[in-house]
Design a protein around this motif. Structure first.
Motif, PDB file in Angstrom:
ATOM      1  N   THR A  89     -13.430  -7.420  12.071  1.00 48.88           N
ATOM      2  CA  THR A  89     -14.719  -6.824  11.714  1.00 48.88           C
ATOM      3  C   THR A  89     -14.886  -5.420  12.297  1.00 48.88           C
ATOM      4  O   THR A  89     -15.524  -4.558  11.683  1.00 48.88           O
ATOM      5  CB  THR A  89     -15.878  -7.711  12.206  1.00 48.88           C
ATOM      6  N   LYS A  90     -14.302  -5.166  13.464  1.00 42.66           N
ATOM      7  CA  LYS A  90     -14.418  -3.838  14.065  1.00 42.66           C
ATOM      8  C   LYS A  90     -13.728  -2.792  13.192  1.00 42.66           C
ATOM      9  O   LYS A  90     -14.271  -1.704  12.959  1.00 42.66           O
ATOM     10  CB  LYS A  90     -13.824  -3.842  15.468  1.00 42.66           C
ATOM     11  N   ALA A  91     -12.532  -3.116  12.730  1.00 39.56           N
ATOM     12  CA  ALA A  91     -11.810  -2.181  11.865  1.00 39.56           C
ATOM     13  C   ALA A  91     -12.566  -1.967  10.558  1.00 39.56           C
ATOM     14  O   ALA A  91     -12.621  -0.846  10.034  1.00 39.56           O
ATOM     15  CB  ALA A  91     -10.405  -2.702  11.587  1.00 39.56           C
ATOM     16  N   PHE A  92     -13.160  -3.046  10.034  1.00 38.50           N
ATOM     17  CA  PHE A  92     -13.925  -2.943   8.792  1.00 38.50           C
ATOM     18  C   PHE A  92     -15.087  -1.972   8.962  1.00 38.50           C
ATOM     19  O   PHE A  92     -15.312  -1.093   8.122  1.00 38.50           O
ATOM     20  CB  PHE A  92     -14.438  -4.314   8.374  1.00 38.50           C
ATOM     21  N   HIS A  93     -15.813  -2.091  10.068  1.00 41.80           N
ATOM     22  CA  HIS A  93     -16.963  -1.220  10.281  1.00 41.80           C
ATOM     23  C   HIS A  93     -16.548   0.221  10.610  1.00 41.80           C
ATOM     24  O   HIS A  93     -17.331   1.145  10.379  1.00 41.80           O
ATOM     25  CB  HIS A  93     -17.850  -1.780  11.390  1.00 41.80           C
ATOM     26  N   ARG A  94     -15.330   0.406  11.126  1.00 41.84           N
ATOM     27  CA  ARG A  94     -14.849   1.783  11.304  1.00 41.84           C
ATOM     28  C   ARG A  94     -14.587   2.445   9.957  1.00 41.84           C
ATOM     29  O   ARG A  94     -14.758   3.652   9.805  1.00 41.84           O
ATOM     30  CB  ARG A  94     -13.556   1.783  12.141  1.00 41.84           C
ATOM     31  N   ALA A  95     -14.196   1.631   8.978  1.00 44.81           N
ATOM     32  CA  ALA A  95     -13.873   2.179   7.661  1.00 44.81           C
ATOM     33  C   ALA A  95     -15.054   2.159   6.700  1.00 44.81           C
ATOM     34  O   ALA A  95     -15.016   2.835   5.666  1.00 44.81           O
ATOM     35  CB  ALA A  95     -12.703   1.398   7.048  1.00 44.81           C
ATOM     36  N   VAL A  96     -16.090   1.402   7.033  1.00 39.67           N
ATOM     37  CA  VAL A  96     -17.243   1.273   6.131  1.00 39.67           C
ATOM     38  C   VAL A  96     -18.539   1.418   6.918  1.00 39.67           C
ATOM     39  O   VAL A  96     -18.773   0.681   7.869  1.00 39.67           O
ATOM     40  CB  VAL A  96     -17.240  -0.100   5.420  1.00 39.67           C
ATOM     41  N   ASP A  97     -19.356   2.378   6.512  1.00 45.58           N
ATOM     42  CA  ASP A  97     -20.716   2.485   7.042  1.00 45.58           C
ATOM     43  C   ASP A  97     -21.573   1.544   6.206  1.00 45.58           C
ATOM     44  O   ASP A  97     -22.147   1.934   5.183  1.00 45.58           O
ATOM     45  CB  ASP A  97     -21.207   3.927   6.921  1.00 45.58           C
ATOM     46  N   LEU A  98     -21.634   0.281   6.620  1.00 45.97           N
ATOM     47  CA  LEU A  98     -22.280  -0.736   5.801  1.00 45.97           C
ATOM     48  C   LEU A  98     -23.764  -0.461   5.602  1.00 45.97           C
ATOM     49  O   LEU A  98     -24.321  -0.717   4.530  1.00 45.97           O
ATOM     50  CB  LEU A  98     -22.065  -2.114   6.428  1.00 45.97           C
ATOM     51  N   ASP A  99     -24.419   0.077   6.634  1.00 43.84           N
ATOM     52  CA  ASP A  99     -25.839   0.425   6.491  1.00 43.84           C
ATOM     53  C   ASP A  99     -26.027   1.441   5.371  1.00 43.84           C
ATOM     54  O   ASP A  99     -26.929   1.309   4.532  1.00 43.84           O
ATOM     55  CB  ASP A  99     -26.381   0.997   7.797  1.00 43.84           C
ATOM     56  N   GLY A 100     -25.179   2.473   5.367  1.00 44.11           N
ATOM     57  CA  GLY A 100     -25.305   3.508   4.350  1.00 44.11           C
ATOM     58  C   GLY A 100     -24.994   2.997   2.957  1.00 44.11           C
ATOM     59  O   GLY A 100     -25.673   3.346   1.982  1.00 44.11           O
ATOM     60  N   VAL A 101     -23.957   2.147   2.850  1.00 42.51           N
ATOM     61  CA  VAL A 101     -23.582   1.608   1.543  1.00 42.51           C
ATOM     62  C   VAL A 101     -24.683   0.712   0.985  1.00 42.51           C
ATOM     63  O   VAL A 101     -25.091   0.848  -0.171  1.00 42.51           O
ATOM     64  CB  VAL A 101     -22.251   0.830   1.650  1.00 42.51           C
ATOM     65  N   LEU A 102     -25.168  -0.208   1.813  1.00 42.17           N
ATOM     66  CA  LEU A 102     -26.201  -1.122   1.346  1.00 42.17           C
ATOM     67  C   LEU A 102     -27.515  -0.405   1.074  1.00 42.17           C
ATOM     68  O   LEU A 102     -28.218  -0.716   0.113  1.00 42.17           O
ATOM     69  CB  LEU A 102     -26.411  -2.237   2.371  1.00 42.17           C
ATOM     70  N   ASP A 103     -27.854   0.569   1.900  1.00 44.48           N
ATOM     71  CA  ASP A 103     -29.107   1.295   1.708  1.00 44.48           C
ATOM     72  C   ASP A 103     -29.077   2.108   0.415  1.00 44.48           C
ATOM     73  O   ASP A 103     -30.043   2.101  -0.361  1.00 44.48           O
ATOM     74  CB  ASP A 103     -29.362   2.223   2.900  1.00 44.48           C
ATOM     75  N   SER A 104     -27.970   2.783   0.158  1.00 43.22           N
ATOM     76  CA  SER A 104     -27.872   3.572  -1.082  1.00 43.22           C
ATOM     77  C   SER A 104     -27.823   2.662  -2.295  1.00 43.22           C
ATOM     78  O   SER A 104     -28.382   2.977  -3.357  1.00 43.22           O
ATOM     79  CB  SER A 104     -26.633   4.474  -1.035  1.00 43.22           C
ATOM     80  N   GLY A 105     -27.153   1.523  -2.136  1.00 43.97           N
ATOM     81  CA  GLY A 105     -27.115   0.576  -3.243  1.00 43.97           C
ATOM     82  C   GLY A 105     -28.478  -0.009  -3.543  1.00 43.97           C
ATOM     83  O   GLY A 105     -28.837  -0.214  -4.699  1.00 43.97           O
ATOM     84  N   TYR A 106     -29.235  -0.253  -2.504  1.00 47.31           N
ATOM     85  CA  TYR A 106     -30.585  -0.784  -2.671  1.00 47.31           C
ATOM     86  C   TYR A 106     -31.433   0.200  -3.482  1.00 47.31           C
ATOM     87  O   TYR A 106     -32.110  -0.177  -4.425  1.00 47.31           O
ATOM     88  CB  TYR A 106     -31.211  -1.014  -1.298  1.00 47.31           C
ATOM     89  N   SER A 107     -31.376   1.462  -3.107  1.00 42.63           N
ATOM     90  CA  SER A 107     -32.154   2.480  -3.822  1.00 42.63           C
ATOM     91  C   SER A 107     -31.713   2.579  -5.278  1.00 42.63           C
ATOM     92  O   SER A 107     -32.544   2.660  -6.188  1.00 42.63           O
ATOM     93  CB  SER A 107     -31.994   3.836  -3.132  1.00 42.63           C
ATOM     94  N   GLY A 108     -30.404   2.563  -5.491  1.00 41.83           N
ATOM     95  CA  GLY A 108     -29.896   2.638  -6.858  1.00 41.83           C
ATOM     96  C   GLY A 108     -30.296   1.441  -7.685  1.00 41.83           C
ATOM     97  O   GLY A 108     -30.609   1.567  -8.873  1.00 41.83           O
ATOM     98  N   PHE A 109     -30.303   0.287  -7.032  1.00 43.34           N
ATOM     99  CA  PHE A 109     -30.682  -0.917  -7.757  1.00 43.34           C
ATOM    100  C   PHE A 109     -32.144  -0.879  -8.175  1.00 43.34           C
ATOM    101  O   PHE A 109     -32.492  -1.207  -9.313  1.00 43.34           O
ATOM    102  CB  PHE A 109     -30.426  -2.151  -6.895  1.00 43.34           C
ATOM    103  N   VAL A 110     -33.023  -0.480  -7.258  1.00 47.92           N
ATOM    104  CA  VAL A 110     -34.452  -0.401  -7.583  1.00 47.92           C
ATOM    105  C   VAL A 110     -34.672   0.564  -8.739  1.00 47.92           C
ATOM    106  O   VAL A 110     -35.434   0.285  -9.671  1.00 47.92           O
ATOM    107  CB  VAL A 110     -35.268   0.030  -6.353  1.00 47.92           C
ATOM    108  N   ASP A 111     -33.984   1.708  -8.703  1.00 49.49           N
ATOM    109  CA  ASP A 111     -34.111   2.673  -9.806  1.00 49.49           C
ATOM    110  C   ASP A 111     -33.597   2.072 -11.111  1.00 49.49           C
ATOM    111  O   ASP A 111     -34.126   2.351 -12.186  1.00 49.49           O
ATOM    112  CB  ASP A 111     -33.324   3.946  -9.483  1.00 49.49           C
TER     113      ASP A 111
END
Length: 330
Positions: free
Chosen positions: A51-73
């Protein structure tokens, strides 16, 4: 409306978990300070449950937050009333923090264990289905290109095959270079467009179902109306007290009424039913079953009270189905 909005809002976030986790399933033989290496790290972290390596490669907060906004739109279409759009936006605003938190937990669990148990994550599975990604297939990662306006950003397309669209769709991820010169998936670029495509596909499937079911019902209603006229003619020429009249009516009920309802049920059963039409389809099945039972009971014994009661039940169900179909059409 709240339950549907809640499920739909979460669907966009849950979908991103699949895209991000699946997007790394392609090896790149590259240097450690490249976007390709970040994508490779995602795959390795999933395979090695790191999980540590995964979070180094993925900003999960940013991905989910941007996806949330895109989904609502994506779900607040221009065809909605202003009140409906405001209701969705207000509700999804309230859901943003807890939804992202619960999905992050599910993703971390998946990375750590390699599985996501349906019994422990029923909501996540339902959300993935709502977003059309429960059975989506990640096929490729390509088109890795530097953003001309910002050399510290790179775009990458995760190519998925979506069954409802019956074609591939590129989910565009954005990778950002940090101060340590390492790249990280930071957000999703086009989730709004993806959800709009899903909505259009589902609307088309629903319209096709409504048209096909409407044609079946209309055609069989013509047969039933003709049989009812025949029924009236038999009664006009005879009497229920006469054995010959009763025998003729029983033959009409068994050979026309009952048989036609059985054929209608089979034709409706053979239709491809989209998930949004399952309630209406079940109602149609109930109407057919009730009508078949009514014909069987009436053929066994000509009783004014029982057939009238059953006929009223059929009429009530039919009215309910017509109203539901009308709402779904509009």
């Amino acid at each position: 409306m709240n339950k549907r909005i809640k499920m739909a809002a979460g669907a966009g976030l849950a979908a991103l978990a699949l895209v991000v986790a699946g997007g790394g399933y392609y090896y790149f033989h590259v240097e450690t300070d490249t976007p390709e290496y970040a994508i490779k790290t995602i795959q390795q972290s999933v395979e090695e449950h790191d999980t540590k390596a995964f979070h180094r490669a993925v900003d999960l907060d940013g991905v989910l937050d941007s996806g949330y906004s895109g989904f609502v739109d994506g779900v607040t279409s221009a065809e909605m009333t202003e009140d409906t759009r405001d209701a969705i936006r207000n509700f999804t605003k309230m859901l943003r923090a807890p939804m992202i938190m619960s999905l992050k937990s599910a993703i971390d669990s998946y990375i750590a264990t390699g599985e996501l148990k349906a019994e422990d994550n029923a909501g996540v599975f339902e959300l993935l289905e709502k977003a059309g990604l429960l059975n989506a297939e990640v096929r490729n990662v390509k088109n890795i290109q530097v953003n001309d306006a910002n050399k510290d950003e790179v775009f990458a397309d995760v190519i998925i095959f979506q069954q409802e669209l019956d074609k591939e769709f590129p989910i565009q991820l954005v990778l950002t270079r940090g101060a340590d010169n390492q790249w990280q998936v930071s957000r999703v670029q086009n989730f709004k467009e993806y959800m709009e495509q899903i909505a259009l596909a589902r609307r088309a499937q629903l319209d096709n179902y409504l048209a096909a079911a409407g044609e079946i019902n209309s055609r069989h209603e013509t047969t039933i109306r003709e049989a009812e006229q025949k029924y009236g003619s038999i009664l006009a020429l005879g009497s229920l007290a006469q054995d010959s009249t009763r025998a003729e009516l029983k033959t009409l009920i068994n050979d026309v009424f009952k048989k036609d309802w059985e054929e209608r049920k089979q034709e409706l059963f053979n239709l491809k039913v989209p998930k949004d039409a399952e309630t209406l389809q079940n109602l149609y099945m109930r109407i057919c079953d009730t009508s078949i039972d009514a014909a069987q009971n009436y053929a066994k014994w000509m009783d004014d009270k029982n057939p009238a009661t059953i006929k009223h039940q059929v009429q009530t169900l039919t009215t309910e189905a017509a109203a539901l179909a009308k709402r779904m059409t509009s």
